[in-house]
Design a protein around this motif. Structure first.
Motif, mmCIF file in Angstrom:
data_model
loop_
_atom_site.group_PDB
_atom_site.id
_atom_site.type_symbol
_atom_site.label_atom_id
_atom_site.label_comp_id
_atom_site.label_asym_id
_atom_site.label_seq_id
_atom_site.Cartn_x
_atom_site.Cartn_y
_atom_site.Cartn_z
ATOM 1 N N ILE A 188 30.024 36.532 35.822
ATOM 2 C CA ILE A 188 30.853 37.430 36.626
ATOM 3 C C ILE A 188 32.334 37.044 36.600
ATOM 4 C CG2 ILE A 188 28.953 38.049 38.148
ATOM 5 C CD1 ILE A 188 30.338 36.327 40.333
ATOM 6 N N THR A 189 32.680 35.897 36.018
ATOM 7 C CA THR A 189 34.094 35.521 35.904
ATOM 8 C C THR A 189 34.775 36.232 34.737
ATOM 9 O OG1 THR A 189 33.697 33.565 34.518
ATOM 10 C CG2 THR A 189 33.607 33.259 36.913
ATOM 11 N N TYR A 190 33.998 36.954 33.928
ATOM 12 C CA TYR A 190 34.552 37.690 32.788
ATOM 13 C C TYR A 190 34.760 39.153 33.162
ATOM 14 C CZ TYR A 190 33.295 33.680 29.873
ATOM 15 O OH TYR A 190 33.197 32.413 29.333
ATOM 16 N N GLN A 191 35.980 39.625 32.995
ATOM 17 C CA GLN A 191 36.287 41.025 33.313
ATOM 18 C C GLN A 191 35.436 41.987 32.495
ATOM 19 O OE1 GLN A 191 38.379 42.331 35.571
ATOM 20 N NE2 GLN A 191 39.219 40.395 36.339
ATOM 21 N N ARG A 192 35.077 41.584 31.263
ATOM 22 C CA ARG A 192 34.329 42.494 30.398
ATOM 23 C C ARG A 192 32.894 42.731 30.888
ATOM 24 N NH1 ARG A 192 34.529 37.682 27.193
ATOM 25 N NH2 ARG A 192 32.475 36.756 26.856
ATOM 26 N N ALA A 193 32.411 41.902 31.802
ATOM 27 C CA ALA A 193 31.044 42.054 32.324
ATOM 28 C C ALA A 193 31.044 43.065 33.468
ATOM 29 C CB ALA A 193 30.499 40.712 32.781
ATOM 30 N N ALA A 194 31.623 44.241 33.197
ATOM 31 C CA ALA A 194 31.881 45.210 34.264
ATOM 32 C C ALA A 194 30.600 45.686 34.946
ATOM 33 C CB ALA A 194 32.656 46.393 33.696
#
Length: 264
Positions: A188-194
């Motif tokens: 969840i710290t990755y923006q791409r894991a929307a």
């Protein structure tokens, strides 16, 4: 704040040189406990030797899909091995057992071992969990449909956690209906894991656990580094921001969730 890491491979060699120092830093951040999952039968002995060295550490007994190809046992014998180890741990010492779950077990479509070979090993461990009345730590990579079908057929009465959950709201709700919580980690710290971020912002907080999966699952900005349980506060903070609530609320509720699920 009582941080609890519900999934940390703290026994792996990546922590051999500085495990005590890492744990000291975790405690300074308010972490009170962590769970070390089982991954292979030869690992269990050393795992529990480590678990019994610290009061805040707990262990699980399982065969991870990545280690299925190395098995010298039939699936039914894997189930018996799980039961025997858990029974051994329950008889060890005067206090409550430090063996609190079956797992890490499940299915992984990203590895060479065919799902047909992984499946009976997973089912045997679910049956063992039923017999032992323990929750299950489930590994699922690119096969939610298959895992959910298995869990509908062999449904552990104590439920469990879907480790490193990644998926839609619909998939999450189906697991919750089956009595499972969702593990929230560095993804969840990755923006791409929307999609995953949106799902975990919306499902009930009492159905979520925090987990590092250290030394794996590095956070955004730490790619290529060893992940560590001491970075778990960043997962808590990200989840709090996604939900628009105080981080103390996230830490308190997820810690309570972990202790309730695993009977700690």
């Amino acid at each position: 704040m009582a941080l609890f890491d519900s999934h940390c491979h703290f026994d792996f060699d990546a922590f051999a040189a500085d495990r005590a120092q890492v744990w000291a830093r975790c405690q300074a951040l308010g972490m009170q406990g962590l769970i070390i999952p089982g991954v292979s039968i030869p690992q269990w002995r050393n795992l529990f030797a480590l678990v019994h060295s610290e009061p805040g550490w707990f262990g699980a007994v399982g065969v991870h899909p990545w280690w299925v190809a190395e098995l010298a046992l039939a699936p039914s014998d894997v189930g018996r091995a799980v039961i025997e180890r858990v029974t051994h741990e329950r008889k060890r010492g005067a206090g409550p057992s430090r063996c609190i779950a079956v797992g890490e077990c499940g299915l992984d479509a990203n590895i060479d071992t065919p799902l047909a070979q992984q499946l009976p090993v997973f089912e045997a461990q679910l049956c063992a969990a039923q017999e032992l009345s323990l929750p299950v730590i489930v590994h699922c990579v690119r096969c939610h449909g298959e895992v959910q079908r298995v869990l509908k057929n062999i449904r552990p009465q104590k439920g469990g956690v879907i480790h490193a959950f990644s998926g839609s709201r619909e998939i999450a709700e189906e697991y919750i209906k089956l009595g499972f919580t969702l593990g929230v980690g560095g993804t969840i710290t990755y923006q791409r894991a929307a999609k995953t971020r949106k799902t975990l912002a919306e499902v009930p907080l009492d159905k979520l656990l925090l987990e590092s999966d250290a030394p794996d699952m590095p956070h955004a900005g730490r790619q290529g580094e060893r992940n560590s349980p001491e970075y778990l506060p960043a997962v808590a903070q990200t989840l709090a921001e996604l939900r628009g609530i105080p981080v103390d609320t996230v830490i308190a509720q997820t810690g309570n969730n972990a202790r309730a699920l695993f009977g700690i």
